[in-house]
Design a protein around this motif. Structure first.
Motif, PDB file in Angstrom:
ATOM      1  N   ILE A 254       0.850  -1.187   0.000  1.00 56.56           N
ATOM      2  CA  ILE A 254       0.000   0.000   0.000  1.00 56.56           C
ATOM      3  C   ILE A 254       0.885   1.235   0.000  1.00 56.56           C
ATOM      4  CG2 ILE A 254      -1.920   1.168   1.152  1.00 56.56           C
ATOM      5  CD1 ILE A 254      -2.187  -1.563   2.771  1.00 56.56           C
ATOM      6  N   ALA A 255       0.619   2.135  -0.932  1.00 50.18           N
ATOM      7  CA  ALA A 255       1.344   3.407  -0.998  1.00 50.18           C
ATOM      8  C   ALA A 255       0.334   4.540  -0.943  1.00 50.18           C
ATOM      9  CB  ALA A 255       2.176   3.486  -2.272  1.00 50.18           C
ATOM     10  N   THR A 256       0.743   5.652  -0.365  1.00 52.48           N
ATOM     11  CA  THR A 256      -0.157   6.801  -0.314  1.00 52.48           C
ATOM     12  C   THR A 256       0.597   8.100  -0.531  1.00 52.48           C
ATOM     13  OG1 THR A 256      -1.861   7.937   0.990  1.00 52.48           O
ATOM     14  CG2 THR A 256       0.034   7.107   2.206  1.00 52.48           C
ATOM     15  N   ILE A 257      -0.082   9.022  -1.198  1.00 53.31           N
ATOM     16  CA  ILE A 257       0.338  10.424  -1.213  1.00 53.31           C
ATOM     17  C   ILE A 257      -0.455  11.066  -0.083  1.00 53.31           C
ATOM     18  CG2 ILE A 257       0.406  12.563  -2.542  1.00 53.31           C
ATOM     19  CD1 ILE A 257       0.398  10.826  -5.084  1.00 53.31           C
ATOM     20  N   PRO A 258       0.189  11.388   1.044  1.00 56.68           N
ATOM     21  CA  PRO A 258      -0.562  11.817   2.236  1.00 56.68           C
ATOM     22  C   PRO A 258      -1.397  13.067   2.010  1.00 56.68           C
ATOM     23  CG  PRO A 258       1.731  11.347   2.799  1.00 56.68           C
ATOM     24  CD  PRO A 258       1.639  11.336   1.309  1.00 56.68           C
ATOM     25  N   VAL A 259      -0.800  14.079   1.336  1.00 58.13           N
ATOM     26  CA  VAL A 259      -1.506  15.309   0.984  1.00 58.13           C
ATOM     27  C   VAL A 259      -1.009  15.713  -0.402  1.00 58.13           C
ATOM     28  CG1 VAL A 259      -2.019  17.697   1.591  1.00 58.13           C
ATOM     29  CG2 VAL A 259      -1.601  16.033   3.412  1.00 58.13           C
ATOM     30  N   TYR A 260      -1.874  15.621  -1.396  1.00 60.26           N
ATOM     31  CA  TYR A 260      -1.470  15.914  -2.767  1.00 60.26           C
ATOM     32  C   TYR A 260      -1.463  17.425  -3.029  1.00 60.26           C
ATOM     33  CZ  TYR A 260      -1.635  15.910  -7.897  1.00 60.26           C
ATOM     34  OH  TYR A 260      -1.386  16.145  -9.232  1.00 60.26           O
ATOM     35  N   ASN A 261      -2.537  18.098  -2.653  1.00 61.07           N
ATOM     36  CA  ASN A 261      -2.651  19.538  -2.887  1.00 61.07           C
ATOM     37  C   ASN A 261      -2.107  20.273  -1.661  1.00 61.07           C
ATOM     38  OD1 ASN A 261      -3.353  22.185  -3.374  1.00 61.07           O
ATOM     39  ND2 ASN A 261      -5.502  21.759  -3.829  1.00 61.07           N
ATOM     40  N   ILE A 262      -0.794  20.410  -1.610  1.00 64.36           N
ATOM     41  CA  ILE A 262      -0.159  20.995  -0.434  1.00 64.36           C
ATOM     42  C   ILE A 262      -0.507  22.484  -0.325  1.00 64.36           C
ATOM     43  CG2 ILE A 262       2.039  21.491   0.684  1.00 64.36           C
ATOM     44  CD1 ILE A 262       3.139  18.953  -0.683  1.00 64.36           C
TER      45      ILE A 262
END
Length: 577
Positions: free
Chosen positions: A131-139
């Motif tokens: 499992i991979a995640t972009i924690p917050v994409y729209n910084i």
């Protein structure tokens, strides 16, 4: 001796840093009893500490964003393998994107809880899924925190803004790639090459009983066996798992200022959207759409359960998903034609056992006109019509290759970013190619995400022998990025580079004429070409507007002459059959 003591201290310190007992890992969501969401800084700090404490988690910075801060990728693998080239040989990968619209923060908090609960043993680790995640994409949007812009939404107390640091809606940017965020997402996506993609959102629209709705990529568009698996196995399996956990779910309610019981259609996720983009690379994609009027705590808990259920499905179906995705390019390339656009198939519908609320049409106390008002004291369950089948609207023959002239460097850069295989001519080369002429198009009258986008593009085609200089690119279609090529390089495709204004310079004529000079030359042209003269006279007779416009007549004659520039309206990407 001091060096030995220092070394021992570092070893002990390292061991302590890997000791999870030293960290609480309670999130702001939990501390606030489900009323608040973590800030960007709190989110990244949480994952950094989690990665320090648990070797099953890795956190990396990858690429830039418009905010000036980098994107992070957090990966969870119980086998502690973080090389995706190695991972995909043995396991499936699931990529979770959070905070594309930072006001829709449910996924940010839910994914923090999910990763923590996996490594702490509160829920069982998947055996076949990384499992991979972009924690917050729209910084940039996340840092622009407020408590008022989500007019329709019930919590959290404060949240980020929809627009990014340059006020782009990032969920319209996956093809045109105007932002650094989108370019870095492409880098991450093609590094991970996920089998399954989840993008977490909060819906706007009707009122109803559900906390959770799902928006899977449209199954006909995904196509073939993979689309069938998504529609007949993965989606029903997810619905059933959530039902057993007392989490009812329904397809995304695609209505605006109307009532769902009238029926609605499945949302068509074109490639500008995240799941439309990921579908171009045969990834099984879905958006989670929680209901904006439900309490924030409830929405986060529902998102958590949905992601957990999806991971269970991918874990169980690991081998089948692997085989389906491996076979998909072979199935597509067997076809002679490719569908560029779709429309609802009215001959096939589904029935939803929908849980809604009764609604009335009342007179507005503000405007005096009719308004919609739901009554939550009157819940109902009704059978409603759901149009979730699409049929081809526009098909074209698949070329063997495209020729992209080197001067269109903005297009070439995006092709390379998306791992398109291409080869530059090593010497000047003459080829018979098919070329398009843009016959007609319409353009938005108001700006849309930094563009005045074209639509309803019409073309005519012809064949011609053209000399391409050394350095122009040949792009074969039989490759990994095939669907991406068709979606971007065919001008009639809804999200083509043409429709996103990449080629607008061809729409402006660069050379013209002075009427007093052209009058004499045009007369000579007509005297030497009886056929053209006859056609000209017919146009004047048949078209009143043309007959009454002297400049239009001269311009038409100019366009029939050798003086008219060939580049005007000629699409500059060529097809090799």
């Amino acid at each position: 001796m001091r060096k030995i003591i220092l070394l021992l201290f570092l070893v002990v310190a390292c061991e302590i840093s890997k000791n999870p007992i030293n960290y609480d890992f309670e999130t702001q969501f939990e501390i606030s009893d489900g009323l608040e969401t973590a800030t960007y800084e709190e989110t990244i700090s949480f994952y950094t500490e989690l990665a320090n404490a648990y070797p099953e988690i890795s956190i990396d910075t990858i690429g830039a964003t418009d905010s000036g801060k980098p994107l992070h990728l957090v990966t969870l693998d119980p086998d502690m393998v973080f090389d995706f080239d190695v991972i995909r040989d043995n396991k499936r990968t699931l990529l979770i994107n959070n905070g594309i619209h930072p006001g829709e923060s449910d996924g940010i908090d839910a994914t923090m809880l999910l990763f923590r609960d996996f490594v702490q043993g509160k829920i069982e680790m998947p055996k076949n899924v990384v499992i991979a995640t972009i924690p917050v994409y729209n910084i940039g949007g996340s840092l622009n925190r407020n408590s008022t812009t989500r007019t329709n939404q019930n919590g959290p107390k404060s949240y980020g803004f929809r627009g990014n640091a340059r006020n782009y809606d990032l969920n319209r940017d996956f093809i045109k790639c105007d932002t650094k965020n989108a370019k870095t997402f492409a880098l991450i996506f093609h590094t991970v090459k996920p089998d399954v993609f989840i993008d977490n959102h909060v819906s706007n629209g009707a009122d109803y009983q559900y906390t959770l709705t799902h928006l899977f990529t449209q199954h006909n568009k995904l196509g073939d066996k993979l689309g069938n698996y998504l529609h007949t196995e993965m989606m029903p399996n997810l619905e059933e798992k959530l039902k057993k956990k007392d989490w009812s779910i329904t397809p995304y309610v695609n209505v605006f200022n109307s009532v769902p019981e009238k029926g609605f259609s499945q949302f068509m996720d074109y490639p500008r959207y995240s799941t439309g983009y990921t579908t171009l690379f045969n990834t099984l994609g879905m958006m989670v759409e929680t209901h904006m009027l439900k309490p924030y705590k409830q929405r986060v808990e529902g998102t958590y359960e949905l992601m957990k259920s999806m991971i269970e499905i991918v874990d169980t179906d690991s081998e089948n998903i692997k085989n389906l995705r491996k076979e998909m390019p072979l199935l597509i390339h067997k076809n002679q034609h490719y569908t560029l656009d779709w429309e609802i198939d009215t001959t096939q519908t589904s029935t939803l056992n929908f849980k809604g609320y009764e609604a009335d049409i009342l007179k507005s106390e503000i405007t005096g006109f009719n308004r919609l008002k739901y009554d939550r004291t009157k819940p109902f369950t009704k059978s409603i019509n759901y149009q979730n089948h699409y049929k081809p609207k526009l098909k074209i023959e698949i070329p063997s290759a495209y020729i992209v002239p080197q001067g269109w460097h903005n297009v070439i850069e995006l092709l390379k970013l998306n791992q398109v295989e291409m080869m530059a001519f090593k010497k000047d080369t003459i080829l018979n190619v098919e070329l398009y002429h843009i016959n007609n198009y319409e353009t938005r009258k108001t700006p849309y995400e930094g563009h005045y986008q074209h639509y309803n593009t019409k073309i005519t085609s012809s064949e011609q022998q053209i000399k391409f200089p050394k350095g122009d690119y040949v792009v074969k279609t039989n490759q990994y990025a095939f669907r991406y090529l068709m979606a971007t390089l065919e001008p009639q495709a809804p999200d083509s580079f043409f429709n996103w204004n990449f080629f607008d310079t061809i729409l402006q004529q660069k050379e013209g004429f002075s009427p007093y000079v052209w009058e004499d030359k045009a007369l000579e042209l007509l005297e030497n070409d009886p056929k053209l003269k006859k056609e000209f006279e017919h146009r004047k007779k048949d078209l009143t507007e043309f007959n009454n416009n002297w400049y239009a007549q001269l311009d038409w004659l100019h366009k029939q002459s050798e003086h008219y520039e060939s580049a005007h309206m000629q699409y500059p990407v060529f097809r090799v059959k």
